[in-house]
Design an enzyme around this catalytic site. Structure first.
Site, PDB file in Angstrom:
ATOM      1  N   GLU A   1      18.401   6.541 -14.161  1.00  0.00           N
ATOM      2  CA  GLU A   1      19.310   5.391 -14.064  1.00  0.00           C
ATOM      3  C   GLU A   1      18.652   4.166 -13.434  1.00  0.00           C
ATOM      4  O   GLU A   1      18.873   3.034 -13.859  1.00  0.00           O
ATOM      5  CB  GLU A   1      20.543   5.795 -13.247  1.00  0.00           C
ATOM      6  CG  GLU A   1      21.589   4.694 -13.104  1.00  0.00           C
ATOM      7  CD  GLU A   1      22.338   4.391 -14.393  1.00  0.00           C
ATOM      8  OE1 GLU A   1      22.162   5.120 -15.399  1.00  0.00           O
ATOM      9  OE2 GLU A   1      23.106   3.402 -14.407  1.00  0.00           O
TER      10      GLU A   1
ATOM     11  N   HIS B   1       0.838  -1.194   0.000  1.00  0.00           N
ATOM     12  CA  HIS B   1       0.000   0.000   0.000  1.00  0.00           C
ATOM     13  C   HIS B   1       0.878   1.252   0.000  1.00  0.00           C
ATOM     14  O   HIS B   1       0.489   2.287   0.535  1.00  0.00           O
ATOM     15  CB  HIS B   1      -0.923  -0.012   1.213  1.00  0.00           C
ATOM     16  CG  HIS B   1      -2.048  -0.999   1.145  1.00  0.00           C
ATOM     17  ND1 HIS B   1      -3.063  -1.044   2.073  1.00  0.00           N
ATOM     18  CD2 HIS B   1      -2.328  -1.977   0.239  1.00  0.00           C
ATOM     19  CE1 HIS B   1      -3.917  -2.021   1.762  1.00  0.00           C
ATOM     20  NE2 HIS B   1      -3.491  -2.600   0.654  1.00  0.00           N
TER      21      HIS B   1
END
Lengths: 276, 276, 276, 276
Positions: C171, C148
């Site tokens: 990246e 969650h």
């Protein structure tokens, strides 16, 4: 919980400024030593959870409080309450006030403990006590948690003109109980859990100089909002309760998650009530 | 404390880059070994609290500092000071400077410690020392904490044209002492705690290239604001003191909580002073 | 992970509210005791990772879930699933549901465990189970993580009108697998890793009142987006899977990092898709 | 470090997905066992610091990297490098690549380690290796840290049109070294520390698909900015080095603190360069 403190206290010595040179609790009466050998004794759970709450920045600076009713013990009318004004992450099991409901008879205070453990420090009853008692009496709570969570304070500031915080259509709402007033018994019954699409309503009451003076407005909120499992105190924090300490802990976590999300949504211009 | 670092250092070896291959302190003189066996020795408390402060991002990168006066010890004029320029979370009890007030006589420095423990590292006195001494002398402090808390720095940036930070009507203010100048003794007395609706005032002084040069303006602030229990240094951090190390810790936590809240309120367009 | 919870549970007793007075698992059948002596047993890994996820505020308030397929075990069709509605950071290895694929035959439930360990608590199957099974069947997953995470929920709110979240030229994208639908086998193959400049696409499906009802739309998303290694559920959280539990853990960390960054970029007015 | 992860890994078993069933390292050659008994062995320090960096969300999802030169060892030309693509918080001392400078001769790889420890996993050299080597060769570094810190990435996004990040008049700047190019030796010498009012300049280079391809632009930046103790890589992270691993750690902490502050200042509309 983005505001959380990150201290890992797990390895720290549990040295309270007051009690600090006592390496163990052999000074305690034998029966208390035996009691405190049980890690699930309410007094031990209060200590464990206060360390956890401290790490979340919920009870730093001596803020907040917690009380557990010994629902599984020989006398479920006995409640344990953390004392006022001490470092919550460093309290020891013998520092609790022990009170019997419904008459609020004081069974033990930390001031009864051998002075070599308390160094003659005069413990004060938590100013939250009457508020905790309200939750026990009006809601049959098994535990009550009070934090100074910044998410709670921020929500009450961002909704300064509102007397409730409302949020719906978030999955985490399911962790919270569906409560209903039972006209026959005059009690509030838990009848399952909320659905994710339902609206969680948390009343907000205004703060007052003395915490105990909040009792009448807290009681009003408890009666006016039978479906509420928590009450926010504006510019102060939140009270959350549950059938047991573990339920109270879970409700408090779920609510703080929703308050954190609510703050972010408000600041991002997103309504916490989903538009139809 | 939203800016907090989250490292759990509790399980890490306390290896200082300098002292790293020393597994224990048997190289110390017997009397120091005995002293350091007490977890509440000021030198041990400095180590414990520096680890805690590091986890809050208050003293990372060798920043910040701490000093404790041995208020409960045989000579309450003795103060312990963490050294300059070392990793605060990894300092060892024998690395403290030990100074006697009021003449600031140096009783021990880590440079007196066996070289097998210090690897001949040349310790420097903390540049905060004269500032700590001001708090001891002008306020009878029992301890003084200096952090580079980002909440402190941000508040001084958000209120760059102000020489005080003010906040009121927040519950956490109650954790802070009510201080009053006593014209008879010339001292500042603690006469209880602030009320939640009262205004906490923390003076802000401007930073200077050399920390010790802050002493005159810190002293001015201490005199001009007898009610203050902390001084902010713009673009730098904060100094907080208390009657004991535990009080100083609690005040510092409560103030940082209020600074964190203050930053959020300011960014959300909410005044930290409640409109009438 | 700026939303992370900071509780260090490492030193806490693993006391579940339900199981709390049981100091060890000697009540278990000998063969389960032996199984659980292996720290890499899937049931133990679920416990370890749930504690880690709790510290990140990913599974607080009983939220989230996790399942591991015993890919290296004697029967790689066996899956372990954390139960529903319990505190994820406190589950014990014997509390798992154990299911055999492809027929979803239930081999063991925590309700089969000696009552002195479960205190007669009636465990419920995780509502995520059919979603986990989809990942196992359609993607040959070795594990599936459901959180969650507030970053996940916030992204779905900030892109409420979108059915995908996209980000490129970061990246961290390299940590994620390049997946390709194989028309011959009808399976999705991993053919290396994404490049940093490539666009990570995570489908967003809408939440429904009952978690198991998400299965058809999850399946649709799995088929429509063969390159996806995760699915966001709006106003709910995220499902991430991988070839093994360690891959799933790494993908989940990398994706949460990118969601956190995505939230910050969006709020700062920076497109998550780099302009040409 | 507001973006920090909060996992406490201290109590977790150091089980790598790859190495997970090996309870100890008795399978290692005796001499390596002896080496690894020293907690300050570079290979052990890499493991310890990777756990710390993981807790800061600097190396989650297998991101980032670290290398230490054995400056105090018998051969200070030997460097240890964490491998590529593994969970940084779970690496073990025997998983390092060991390389001798200046010829970059590979002395040991984890692929030489008994397969019962590596389970035949094929370790890859870190793609950062040539970048680390540049720092060793052009700057005589004793260690080099590479993180995917979100503060680093966000600064490069908020200053997308700039090729440097600059900040001045912040106390924490003092933690960083004053570096000067020495025309006689062709080396960069450390000549003390920066003053708080001075401008810290960190060059930003653009990211490329292959990390090793960053070497020429990193080298250019090292030459063009002799005063820099770090290089930011846009949309990627940061490289920080120092005379020793402890200096590199301190510089990295101080720089990340300043990047975090820089992000907040930029978002609050405050220039990181103080107006005259």
């Amino acid at each position: 919980m983005s505001e959380s403190k990150s201290n890992c206290t797990c390895g720290s010595s549990q040295t309270n400024g007051i009690l600090s040179t006592i390496p163990n609790h052999t000074a305690l009466p034998r029966e208390l030593q035996d009691e405190f050998n049980d890690p699930n004794h309410p007094a031990n759970l209060i200590c464990e959870l206060c360390r956890l709450f401290y790490d979340n920045n919920w009870v730093t600076g001596t803020g907040g409080g917690i009380s557990i009713r010994d629902v599984d013990g020989p006398n479920p009318n006995i409640i344990y309450i953390a004392p006022s004004g001490v470092q919550k992450e460093r309290i020891q099991p013998w520092e609790m006030f022990v009170v019997e409901l419904p008459d609020e008879k004081i069974l033990r205070t930390p001031n009864d403990i051998p002075v070599e453990l308390t160094k003659s420090y005069k413990y004060k009853h938590s100013a939250c006590t009457p508020l905790f008692v309200s939750c026990y009496k009006l809601r049959d709570a098994g535990a009550c948690i009070h934090t100074h969570s910044q998410n709670a304070v921020m929500i009450t500031l961002l909704y300064e003109d509102q007397d409730v915080f409302k949020i719906n259509h978030i999955e985490q709402i399911k962790a919270l109980p569906r409560l209903q007033y039972n006209a026959t018994t005059g009690k509030v019954d838990k009848i399952g859990s909320l659905e994710n699409f339902e609206t969680l309503v948390i009343p907000i009451i205004d703060n007052l100089p003395h915490e105990e003076d909040l009792t009448p407005t807290l009681n009003e909120a408890l009666i006016k909002y039978p479906g509420a499992s928590a009450v926010l105190v504006r510019r102060h924090g939140i009270f959350v309760w549950g059938e047991t300490i573990w339920k109270a802990k879970v409700y408090n976590e779920a609510i703080d998650y929703l308050l954190e999300l609510g703050v972010k949504m408000k600041l991002a211009g997103i309504s916490t009530i989903k538009p139809e």
